[in-house]
Design a protein around this motif. Structure first.
Motif, short mmCIF file in Angstrom:
data_model
loop_
_atom_site.label_atom_id
_atom_site.label_comp_id
_atom_site.label_asym_id
_atom_site.label_seq_id
_atom_site.Cartn_x
_atom_site.Cartn_y
_atom_site.Cartn_z
N ALA A 1 9.12 -4.78 -13.56
CA ALA A 1 9.96 -5.31 -12.65
C ALA A 1 9.59 -5.31 -11.28
O ALA A 1 10.07 -5.90 -10.17
CB ALA A 1 11.41 -4.52 -12.78
N LYS A 2 8.33 -4.77 -10.97
CA LYS A 2 7.91 -4.81 -9.66
C LYS A 2 8.69 -3.90 -8.77
O LYS A 2 8.81 -4.65 -7.35
CB LYS A 2 7.34 -6.05 -9.16
N LYS A 3 9.14 -2.96 -8.99
CA LYS A 3 10.13 -2.21 -8.18
C LYS A 3 9.25 -0.90 -7.70
O LYS A 3 8.96 -0.15 -8.50
CB LYS A 3 11.30 -1.85 -8.82
N PRO B 1 1.15 0.47 -10.78
CA PRO B 1 0.91 0.74 -9.08
C PRO B 1 2.26 0.58 -8.24
O PRO B 1 2.13 0.89 -7.07
CB PRO B 1 0.15 -0.95 -9.01
N TYR B 2 3.25 0.48 -8.94
CA TYR B 2 4.77 0.54 -8.05
C TYR B 2 5.02 1.95 -8.29
O TYR B 2 6.02 2.27 -7.53
CB TYR B 2 5.50 -0.50 -8.68
N GLN C 1 9.41 -5.35 -1.98
CA GLN C 1 8.98 -4.49 -2.66
C GLN C 1 7.43 -4.10 -2.53
O GLN C 1 6.84 -2.91 -2.10
CB GLN C 1 9.38 -4.43 -4.11
N ASP C 2 6.73 -5.18 -2.28
CA ASP C 2 5.21 -5.07 -2.10
C ASP C 2 4.87 -4.77 -0.63
O ASP C 2 4.12 -3.60 -0.50
CB ASP C 2 4.74 -6.36 -2.38
N ARG D 1 5.76 -0.67 -0.68
CA ARG D 1 4.72 -0.11 -1.41
C ARG D 1 3.54 0.12 -0.37
O ARG D 1 3.11 1.38 -0.21
CB ARG D 1 4.32 -0.58 -2.70
N GLU D 2 3.13 -0.94 0.30
CA GLU D 2 2.03 -0.59 1.10
C GLU D 2 2.29 0.31 2.35
O GLU D 2 1.28 1.12 2.45
CB GLU D 2 1.61 -2.06 1.71
N ALA D 3 3.49 0.24 2.71
CA ALA D 3 3.81 1.19 3.86
C ALA D 3 3.75 2.63 3.44
O ALA D 3 3.59 3.50 3.90
CB ALA D 3 5.28 0.89 4.23
#
Length: 392
Positions: free
Chosen positions: A123-125, A142-143, A330-331, A334-336
């Protein structure tokens, strides 16, 4: 009706339709930011899990009192997974697909987090995760970002304390689930690094209730220290069996169990002298801890444990990442999070490039006179450790 009139009527209809379609979106933007999770509110793992839910709720309340997030209130959406991985998967599917929550938080306990990790990743959450095992944070999911001390670091201070007293041998009792199994490997590594030997090691099913035979087998090796890679119920069961058979190692230490208030209530005087590893303690001079303890006590009528602290910190850190990004992308969130290095009530939060927690540490507490006392490391202690273990 003239052609011109029909054009005007058609244009009016289109405008009304566009407004009708836009209205739900506008209302959603004005509504709360919904943060979803499942939590084990019933079943044997519920005592620490309920602490986690209370930590999430207090954090959400404080965020809202400070003006919310992106100008919107934060709302926790949670369901009871009953400690069942299959149920947790179904509930996270509901949270993502039906409830359409904006953000996710993790369930309690590594087996449940591992079960939902593939779904969350598809779900890329982004999900700050309270699973201590390191496997899920090596790049496969990775999420997920680890919001708790990693398993190999968990009982290091307890082994360090034992070694400082000259203890040399360990009997290791291990519940046969993911977290205790990885924890046991970390204990063996820590023991070897401190010049100690594991002279007995045996796993037991999570359904075990009678520990008499296991404790007797461990005692036959005459260990200096009996260590349990355990949860609450089995740590209590091992202590009861040791007391019933008058087995007196120099030190008894367990994961999870002694951290919970129920450990002392369930065992009474038999809890005294037993050590536990904790990732937090109310007396710590961590960032905002005094205010956190006071707020938790006022809201829930009890002091927070480490499960409450890491859950509270995880939502606060997630909210800060959303503020930095300025959206619910969401991406970008994640980076933050991966770039975050900050002090929390649970200690210093910092992640590796794959989301593994590299900042948080652990401590040792002991039950003394019916109360928990922080006893190690010495510079954080509220009391001296009482060793060796006295007669039952």
């Amino acid at each position: 009706m003239t052609r011109q009139g029909r054009v005007r009527t058609g244009a009016a209809f289109l405008a009304a339709a566009c407004l009708a379609l836009a209205a739900p979106a506008a209302r959603a933007e004005d509504g709360p930011i919904r943060v979803g999770c499942s939590i084990t509110e019933t079943g044997p793992y519920s005592p620490p899990a309920v602490f986690e839910l209370q930590g999430y709720r207090l954090a959400a309340e404080e965020i809202n009192k400070a003006g919310g997030l992106l100008g919107r209130k934060v709302e926790i959406v949670n369901y009871d997974d009953q400690g069942n991985p299959s149920t947790a998967v179904q509930l996270y599917q509901k949270l993502i697909s039906s409830d359409r929550v904006d953000l996710l938080l993790s369930p309690y306990e590594t087996d449940l987090m591992s079960a939902v990790a593939p779904l969350v990743t598809r779900a890329k959450k982004v999900m700050p995760s309270l699973g201590a095992n390191v496997d899920a944070f090596q790049g496969q999911f990775p999420y997920l970002v680890q919001a708790i001390t990693q398993t190999p670091r968990y009982m290091g201070p307890a082994i360090d304390l034992a070694a400082s007293r000259g203890y040399k041998t360990i009997a290791l009792l291990i519940q046969n689930t993911q977290f205790p199994q990885q924890l046991a490997r970390g204990i063996e590594q820590e023991a070897a690094a401190k010049g100690m030997r594991v002279v007995f090691k045996e796993s037991f099913p999570p359904t075990t209730t009678d520990f008499s035979a296991l404790v007797l087998k461990a005692a036959e090796t005459h260990p200096d220290v009996i260590v349990g890679a355990t949860y609450l119920a089995d740590s209590e069961g091992i202590v009861r069996a040791a007391k019933a058979q008058n087995i007196n190692a120099k030190m008894f230490a367990f994961s999870i169990g002694p951290v919970e208030p129920e450990f002392g209530r369930g065992l009474g005087n038999a809890a005294n002298g037993v050590f536990g590893t904790t990732l937090y303690f109310p007396s710590l001079h961590t960032a905002g801890n005094a205010e956190f303890v006071a707020g938790f006590q006022e809201k829930f009528g009890r002091a927070p444990d480490y499960h409450a602290a890491v859950a509270y910190a995880s939502l606060k850190v997630l909210a800060d990442a959303v503020r930095k990004v300025g959206s619910l992308d969401q991406d970008k969130i994640r980076e933050a999070l991966l770039a975050t290095s900050t002090d929390t009530v649970a200690g210093h939060f910092q992640l590796s490039p794959t989301g593994l927690q590299i900042g948080y540490t652990s401590y040792v507490l002991q039950w003394q006179n019916g109360q928990q006392a922080l006893v190690w490391p010495a510079d954080q202690a509220t009391a001296a450790p009482e060793l060796p273990h006295g007669a039952w």
